[in-house]
Design a protein around this motif. Structure first.
Motif, short mmCIF file in Angstrom:
data_model
loop_
_atom_site.label_atom_id
_atom_site.label_comp_id
_atom_site.label_asym_id
_atom_site.label_seq_id
_atom_site.Cartn_x
_atom_site.Cartn_y
_atom_site.Cartn_z
N ARG A 1 0.82 -1.21 0.00
CA ARG A 1 0.00 0.00 0.00
C ARG A 1 0.85 1.26 0.00
NH1 ARG A 1 -2.92 1.12 5.88
NH2 ARG A 1 -3.03 3.32 5.45
N TYR A 2 2.10 1.16 0.45
CA TYR A 2 3.00 2.31 0.49
C TYR A 2 4.05 2.28 -0.61
CZ TYR A 2 1.13 3.23 5.17
OH TYR A 2 0.30 3.51 6.23
N GLY A 3 3.92 1.40 -1.59
CA GLY A 3 4.94 1.26 -2.63
C GLY A 3 5.29 2.57 -3.32
N ASP A 4 4.27 3.33 -3.71
CA ASP A 4 4.50 4.61 -4.39
C ASP A 4 5.20 5.60 -3.45
OD1 ASP A 4 4.07 6.58 -6.58
OD2 ASP A 4 2.81 7.54 -5.06
N ALA A 5 4.78 5.62 -2.19
CA ALA A 5 5.39 6.53 -1.22
C ALA A 5 6.86 6.18 -0.97
CB ALA A 5 4.61 6.52 0.10
N ARG A 6 7.16 4.90 -0.93
CA ARG A 6 8.56 4.48 -0.73
C ARG A 6 9.42 4.97 -1.89
NH1 ARG A 6 7.87 0.60 3.18
NH2 ARG A 6 6.05 -0.72 2.94
N ALA A 7 8.92 4.79 -3.11
CA ALA A 7 9.67 5.25 -4.29
C ALA A 7 9.85 6.76 -4.25
CB ALA A 7 8.94 4.83 -5.56
N ARG A 8 8.81 7.48 -3.87
CA ARG A 8 8.91 8.94 -3.81
C ARG A 8 9.84 9.40 -2.69
NH1 ARG A 8 3.67 11.55 -3.17
NH2 ARG A 8 2.93 9.61 -2.28
N CYS A 9 9.93 8.66 -1.61
CA CYS A 9 10.86 8.97 -0.52
C CYS A 9 12.30 8.91 -1.04
CB CYS A 9 10.65 7.99 0.63
SG CYS A 9 11.82 8.12 1.99
N GLU B 1 16.73 13.73 -5.33
CA GLU B 1 16.60 15.10 -5.86
C GLU B 1 17.39 16.07 -4.99
OE1 GLU B 1 12.42 15.93 -5.83
OE2 GLU B 1 12.00 14.56 -7.48
N LEU B 2 17.29 15.92 -3.68
CA LEU B 2 18.01 16.81 -2.77
C LEU B 2 19.51 16.59 -2.88
CD1 LEU B 2 15.56 16.45 0.26
CD2 LEU B 2 15.91 18.51 -1.14
N ARG B 3 19.94 15.35 -2.94
CA ARG B 3 21.38 15.04 -3.08
C ARG B 3 21.94 15.66 -4.36
NH1 ARG B 3 23.77 10.60 -0.53
NH2 ARG B 3 24.72 9.95 -2.50
N ALA B 4 21.15 15.62 -5.44
CA ALA B 4 21.61 16.15 -6.72
C ALA B 4 21.87 17.65 -6.66
CB ALA B 4 20.59 15.84 -7.82
N PRO C 1 22.86 9.43 -6.98
CA PRO C 1 21.70 8.84 -6.32
C PRO C 1 22.08 7.73 -5.35
CG PRO C 1 21.85 8.07 -8.59
CD PRO C 1 22.92 9.11 -8.41
N ILE C 2 21.23 7.55 -4.37
CA ILE C 2 21.33 6.44 -3.43
C ILE C 2 20.24 5.45 -3.84
CG2 ILE C 2 19.84 7.57 -1.71
CD1 ILE C 2 21.66 6.31 0.44
N ALA C 3 20.54 4.17 -3.82
CA ALA C 3 19.60 3.15 -4.31
C ALA C 3 18.60 2.75 -3.23
CB ALA C 3 20.37 1.93 -4.79
N ARG C 4 17.45 2.32 -3.68
CA ARG C 4 16.40 1.80 -2.79
C ARG C 4 16.74 0.36 -2.42
NH1 ARG C 4 10.05 1.42 -4.63
NH2 ARG C 4 9.31 0.23 -2.83
N LEU C 5 16.50 -0.01 -1.17
CA LEU C 5 16.77 -1.37 -0.68
C LEU C 5 15.45 -2.01 -0.26
CD1 LEU C 5 18.94 -3.50 -0.04
CD2 LEU C 5 19.15 -2.46 2.22
N PRO C 6 14.69 -2.56 -1.21
CA PRO C 6 13.37 -3.13 -0.90
C PRO C 6 13.40 -4.25 0.14
CG PRO C 6 13.63 -2.88 -3.27
CD PRO C 6 14.97 -2.62 -2.65
#
Length: 159
Positions: free
Chosen positions: A31-39, A45-48, A54-59
């Protein structure tokens, strides 16, 4: 019959994370998949803005980090369950954590909270976590029965 319903409910509670719901195909949908990706996207975006990659997502860490958000919401203590995931994700070591406690919505946690952490600037612990040497991040979320959102962002490096 009541006992059977209780046992089924308990099995469903243990078998799924707090963020899982039944999908249309009978599978489990986050249910939070989209929110996790946006996080992760917002963090990148801020790091750039300061020239960092970029830092990678760790599902594989997300279920554990969801648990941290839930536990912290229950105790009312941000970072109270920090140690819970340090060594739980195979092949990875948790090294830092940012937390957005009791926000009015997922949108507020993703926008207001992440931006406030970034605004700390160099020397601010949350900012330093977002710009540090970690290679991966996982965002966990939990919404309390009262509708308050707790978001935890853990940062990871390979063992």
């Amino acid at each position: 019959m009541r006992d059977a319903a209780f046992i089924l409910g308990l099995a469903l509670t243990v078998g799924c994370s707090s963020s899982d719901v039944g999908g249309a195909d009978g599978g489990v949908q986050d249910r939070y998949g989209d929110a996790r990706a946006r996080c992760v996207d917002r963090t990148n975006e801020l790091r750039a803005t300061i020239g960092l990659g970029p830092i990678a997502r760790l599902p594989s860490a997300e279920a554990c980090v969801d648990g941290q958000a839930k536990l912290d919401s229950e105790t009312g203590e941000a970072h109270g369950s920090f140690d819970a995931c340090l060594n739980e994700v195979k092949g990875w070591r948790g090294v830092a954590q940012n937390e957005c406690p009791g926000y009015p919505s997922v949108e507020a946690a993703l926008g207001d909270c992440l931006d406030a952490m970034w605004a700390e600037g160099p020397g601010g612990g949350h900012y330093d976590n977002m710009t540090g040497d970690s290679t991966h991040t996982a965002c966990g979320l939990y919404t309390t029965p009262q509708g308050k959102v707790w978001m935890v962002q853990d940062f990871w490096t390979a063992r």
